[in-house]
Design a protein around this motif. Structure first.
Motif, short mmCIF file in Angstrom:
data_model
loop_
_atom_site.label_atom_id
_atom_site.label_comp_id
_atom_site.label_asym_id
_atom_site.label_seq_id
_atom_site.Cartn_x
_atom_site.Cartn_y
_atom_site.Cartn_z
N THR A 1 0.83 -1.20 0.00
CA THR A 1 0.00 0.00 0.00
C THR A 1 0.86 1.26 0.00
O THR A 1 1.72 1.44 0.87
CB THR A 1 -0.93 0.02 1.23
N VAL A 2 0.62 2.13 -0.98
CA VAL A 2 1.33 3.41 -1.07
C VAL A 2 0.55 4.41 -0.22
O VAL A 2 -0.62 4.70 -0.49
CB VAL A 2 1.45 3.89 -2.53
N ILE A 3 1.22 4.95 0.79
CA ILE A 3 0.60 5.90 1.71
C ILE A 3 0.87 7.34 1.28
O ILE A 3 0.06 8.23 1.48
CB ILE A 3 1.10 5.66 3.15
N ALA A 4 2.04 7.55 0.68
CA ALA A 4 2.41 8.89 0.22
C ALA A 4 3.31 8.73 -1.01
O ALA A 4 4.07 7.77 -1.11
CB ALA A 4 3.13 9.66 1.31
N GLU A 5 3.21 9.72 -1.91
CA GLU A 5 4.06 9.69 -3.10
C GLU A 5 4.29 11.11 -3.60
O GLU A 5 3.35 11.88 -3.72
CB GLU A 5 3.39 8.86 -4.19
N ALA A 6 5.57 11.42 -3.85
CA ALA A 6 5.95 12.75 -4.33
C ALA A 6 7.35 12.67 -4.93
O ALA A 6 8.14 11.79 -4.55
CB ALA A 6 5.92 13.76 -3.19
N PRO A 7 7.67 13.59 -5.84
CA PRO A 7 9.05 13.65 -6.35
C PRO A 7 10.01 13.95 -5.21
O PRO A 7 9.67 14.70 -4.28
CB PRO A 7 9.01 14.80 -7.35
#
Length: 100
Positions: free
Chosen positions: A8-14
């Motif tokens: 599960t991806v909880i956060a994603e950003a460059p």
């Protein structure tokens, strides 16, 4: 960069949008999927960052207490030390992996 618990991806950003503080990656608030976080009652005040808000990470029916945290209103002097405003940015610990 992604904060992941299991699959599960909880956060994603460059990576350029994240802030590194004391070896932890802090994700911008808008990059965090808030459906996985609930406010924790655990109290903590960092001597130089200020009052901390912990979160329980909830994934697949499992609760992981205090695995995320942020500083809603950091001390103004902390901005100078970090180099930018990190208010409400979220960091993760233990079971949550930060990966590229």
């Amino acid at each position: 960069m992604r904060a992941v618990l299991g699959d599960t991806v909880i956060a994603e950003a460059p990576e350029g949008d994240l802030i590194s503080i004391e070896g932890n990656w802090y994700f911008p608030p808008a990059s965090v999927d808030q459906q996985f976080l609930t406010t924790s009652p655990t109290p903590y005040t960092c001597p130089w960052k200020g009052e901390c808000q912990y979160f329980t990470v909830n994934v697949d029916g499992q609760a992981y207490p205090d695995r995320a945290w942020s500083y809603p209103t950091p001390y103004p002097t902390a901005f100078d030390r970090v180099g930018k405003d990190f208010s409400n940015y979220v960091a993760f610990w233990k079971d949550v992996r930060v990966v590229e």
